[in-house]
Design a protein around this motif. Sequence first.
Motif, PDB file in Angstrom:
ATOM      1  N   ILE A 210       0.840  -1.209   0.000  1.00  0.00           N
ATOM      2  CA  ILE A 210       0.000   0.000   0.000  1.00  0.00           C
ATOM      3  C   ILE A 210       0.867   1.248   0.000  1.00  0.00           C
ATOM      4  N   HIS A 211       1.957   1.229   0.755  1.00  0.00           N
ATOM      5  CA  HIS A 211       2.864   2.384   0.810  1.00  0.00           C
ATOM      6  C   HIS A 211       3.470   2.668  -0.563  1.00  0.00           C
ATOM      7  N   LYS A 212       3.868   1.626  -1.281  1.00  0.00           N
ATOM      8  CA  LYS A 212       4.427   1.822  -2.625  1.00  0.00           C
ATOM      9  C   LYS A 212       3.396   2.400  -3.582  1.00  0.00           C
ATOM     10  N   ILE A 213       2.181   1.856  -3.521  1.00  0.00           N
ATOM     11  CA  ILE A 213       1.127   2.353  -4.406  1.00  0.00           C
ATOM     12  C   ILE A 213       0.836   3.821  -4.100  1.00  0.00           C
ATOM     13  N   ARG A 214       0.789   4.167  -2.817  1.00  0.00           N
ATOM     14  CA  ARG A 214       0.524   5.560  -2.433  1.00  0.00           C
ATOM     15  C   ARG A 214       1.635   6.478  -2.919  1.00  0.00           C
ATOM     16  N   SER A 215       2.876   6.055  -2.770  1.00  0.00           N
ATOM     17  CA  SER A 215       4.008   6.881  -3.217  1.00  0.00           C
ATOM     18  C   SER A 215       3.981   7.064  -4.733  1.00  0.00           C
ATOM     19  N   ALA A 216       3.688   5.989  -5.450  1.00  0.00           N
ATOM     20  CA  ALA A 216       3.618   6.073  -6.907  1.00  0.00           C
ATOM     21  C   ALA A 216       2.475   6.992  -7.341  1.00  0.00           C
ATOM     22  N   TYR A 217       1.349   6.894  -6.662  1.00  0.00           N
ATOM     23  CA  TYR A 217       0.195   7.749  -6.985  1.00  0.00           C
ATOM     24  C   TYR A 217       0.568   9.224  -6.839  1.00  0.00           C
ATOM     25  N   ARG A 218       1.218   9.573  -5.746  1.00  0.00           N
ATOM     26  CA  ARG A 218       1.588  10.977  -5.509  1.00  0.00           C
ATOM     27  C   ARG A 218       2.516  11.494  -6.596  1.00  0.00           C
ATOM     28  N   LEU A 219       3.434  10.654  -7.038  1.00  0.00           N
ATOM     29  CA  LEU A 219       4.344  11.071  -8.102  1.00  0.00           C
ATOM     30  C   LEU A 219       3.631  11.178  -9.446  1.00  0.00           C
ATOM     31  N   GLU A 229       6.453  12.147 -18.592  1.00  0.00           N
ATOM     32  CA  GLU A 229       7.706  12.157 -17.816  1.00  0.00           C
ATOM     33  C   GLU A 229       7.489  11.498 -16.459  1.00  0.00           C
ATOM     34  N   ARG A 230       6.367  11.761 -15.835  1.00  0.00           N
ATOM     35  CA  ARG A 230       6.089  11.170 -14.523  1.00  0.00           C
ATOM     36  C   ARG A 230       5.879   9.659 -14.640  1.00  0.00           C
ATOM     37  N   ILE A 231       5.244   9.221 -15.728  1.00  0.00           N
ATOM     38  CA  ILE A 231       5.078   7.780 -15.954  1.00  0.00           C
ATOM     39  C   ILE A 231       6.435   7.100 -16.066  1.00  0.00           C
ATOM     40  N   GLU A 232       7.325   7.697 -16.813  1.00  0.00           N
ATOM     41  CA  GLU A 232       8.668   7.116 -16.973  1.00  0.00           C
ATOM     42  C   GLU A 232       9.411   7.072 -15.647  1.00  0.00           C
ATOM     43  N   ASP A 233       9.302   8.136 -14.857  1.00  0.00           N
ATOM     44  CA  ASP A 233       9.978   8.165 -13.560  1.00  0.00           C
ATOM     45  C   ASP A 233       9.433   7.093 -12.621  1.00  0.00           C
ATOM     46  N   VAL A 234       8.098   6.975 -12.566  1.00  0.00           N
ATOM     47  CA  VAL A 234       7.477   5.988 -11.677  1.00  0.00           C
ATOM     48  C   VAL A 234       7.809   4.575 -12.140  1.00  0.00           C
ATOM     49  N   SER A 235       7.810   4.348 -13.444  1.00  0.00           N
ATOM     50  CA  SER A 235       8.151   3.024 -13.969  1.00  0.00           C
ATOM     51  C   SER A 235       9.540   2.590 -13.533  1.00  0.00           C
ATOM     52  N   GLU A 236      10.456   3.527 -13.543  1.00  0.00           N
ATOM     53  CA  GLU A 236      11.835   3.215 -13.158  1.00  0.00           C
ATOM     54  C   GLU A 236      11.961   3.026 -11.649  1.00  0.00           C
ATOM     55  N   MET A 237      11.335   3.912 -10.876  1.00  0.00           N
ATOM     56  CA  MET A 237      11.478   3.879  -9.420  1.00  0.00           C
ATOM     57  C   MET A 237      10.801   2.659  -8.797  1.00  0.00           C
ATOM     58  N   ASP A 240      10.058  -2.876  -9.353  1.00  0.00           N
ATOM     59  CA  ASP A 240       9.933  -4.131  -8.614  1.00  0.00           C
ATOM     60  C   ASP A 240       8.524  -4.354  -8.068  1.00  0.00           C
ATOM     61  N   SER A 241       7.611  -3.437  -8.345  1.00  0.00           N
ATOM     62  CA  SER A 241       6.264  -3.523  -7.784  1.00  0.00           C
ATOM     63  C   SER A 241       5.268  -3.965  -8.851  1.00  0.00           C
ATOM     64  N   GLU A 242       4.675  -5.128  -8.649  1.00  0.00           N
ATOM     65  CA  GLU A 242       3.665  -5.629  -9.581  1.00  0.00           C
ATOM     66  C   GLU A 242       2.455  -4.705  -9.615  1.00  0.00           C
ATOM     67  N   GLU A 243       2.074  -4.186  -8.440  1.00  0.00           N
ATOM     68  CA  GLU A 243       0.889  -3.350  -8.355  1.00  0.00           C
ATOM     69  C   GLU A 243       1.080  -2.025  -9.087  1.00  0.00           C
ATOM     70  N   VAL A 244       2.229  -1.395  -8.905  1.00  0.00           N
ATOM     71  CA  VAL A 244       2.497  -0.127  -9.600  1.00  0.00           C
ATOM     72  C   VAL A 244       2.620  -0.378 -11.101  1.00  0.00           C
ATOM     73  N   SER A 245       3.260  -1.460 -11.480  1.00  0.00           N
ATOM     74  CA  SER A 245       3.372  -1.803 -12.905  1.00  0.00           C
ATOM     75  C   SER A 245       1.997  -1.982 -13.529  1.00  0.00           C
ATOM     76  N   ARG A 246       1.065  -2.506 -12.742  1.00  0.00           N
ATOM     77  CA  ARG A 246      -0.302  -2.688 -13.228  1.00  0.00           C
ATOM     78  C   ARG A 246      -0.951  -1.329 -13.527  1.00  0.00           C
ATOM     79  N   ILE A 247      -0.707  -0.358 -12.669  1.00  0.00           N
ATOM     80  CA  ILE A 247      -1.246   0.984 -12.895  1.00  0.00           C
ATOM     81  C   ILE A 247      -0.630   1.597 -14.146  1.00  0.00           C
ATOM     82  N   ILE A 248       0.677   1.466 -14.284  1.00  0.00           N
ATOM     83  CA  ILE A 248       1.369   2.038 -15.445  1.00  0.00           C
ATOM     84  C   ILE A 248       0.877   1.399 -16.737  1.00  0.00           C
TER      85      ILE A 248
END
Length: 264
Positions: A210-219, A229-237, A240-248
């Motif tokens: 949940i913390h990773k998803i929240r951090s990615a959302y804010r970015l 640009e923000r999508i590229e930054d979040v994808s890189e940062m 390792d997160s399946e959930e964030v990758s799903r959002i991207i």
Amino acid sequence: MADTVIHPTAIIEDGASLGTGVRVGPFCHIGSKAVLEDDVILKSHVVIDGNTIIGERTNIAPFASLGSAPQHLGYKGEDTKLIIGQDNNIREYVTMNPGTVSGRGQTVVGNGCLFMASTHVAHDCIVGNNVIMANNATLGGHVSVQDFVFMGGMSAVHQYCRVGIYAFVGAAALVTTDVIPYGSVIGNHARLEGLNIVGMKRRNTPRAVIHKIRSAYRLLFAQEGTLQERIEDVSEMFSDSEEVSRIISFIKAESSRPLCTPKA
């Protein structure tokens, strides 16, 4: 195996297929192309029409109408399909329509869903597993709703929109844009209010995830830079997160609707 039980007032047209343990209550009408798999229950006054398949152990309450002609002016009686999965709970006055030849040709509903009273699933929709639609919630044609989505009462989703996994749609919200996975939207027209933290906790999502998803959302929805640009930054940062990758992946996917974003 339990025997199939059909009330004497029910009408079963020739050609309909009923599995073992099916129970058909008073005054139901089952069309000639319908397939009811094992242990399906129709309480009473249920209409199953058209080329409709209903999966095992699905329970259907009185006055539901499943498989009748799409509410689409281009529909000319083509033999399109409605496919409903297993273990669904379909309550009173629910309506679901088959697909159209100009769309997917079929409407598909997954497993383990709850459709409360008077909800509607229009032609060519795809509904995932464990979806809950509260009273009077409505999906327009060609809508895609992923797993574990919750739609509040009297909410509606515009044609061709997508609603991502674990998203929350607030009561009476009118969704006209794509809702990211884990997103929470409210209002008319709906805006992205944040994340569905409550839903994730109910599904025992680990705190670190949940913390990773929240951090990615804010970015992703920060003011600095462009969205690309923000999508590229979040994808890189958060590679390792399946959930964030799903959002991207959801954001990057081709869509005919714009993305639902927070209020400026």
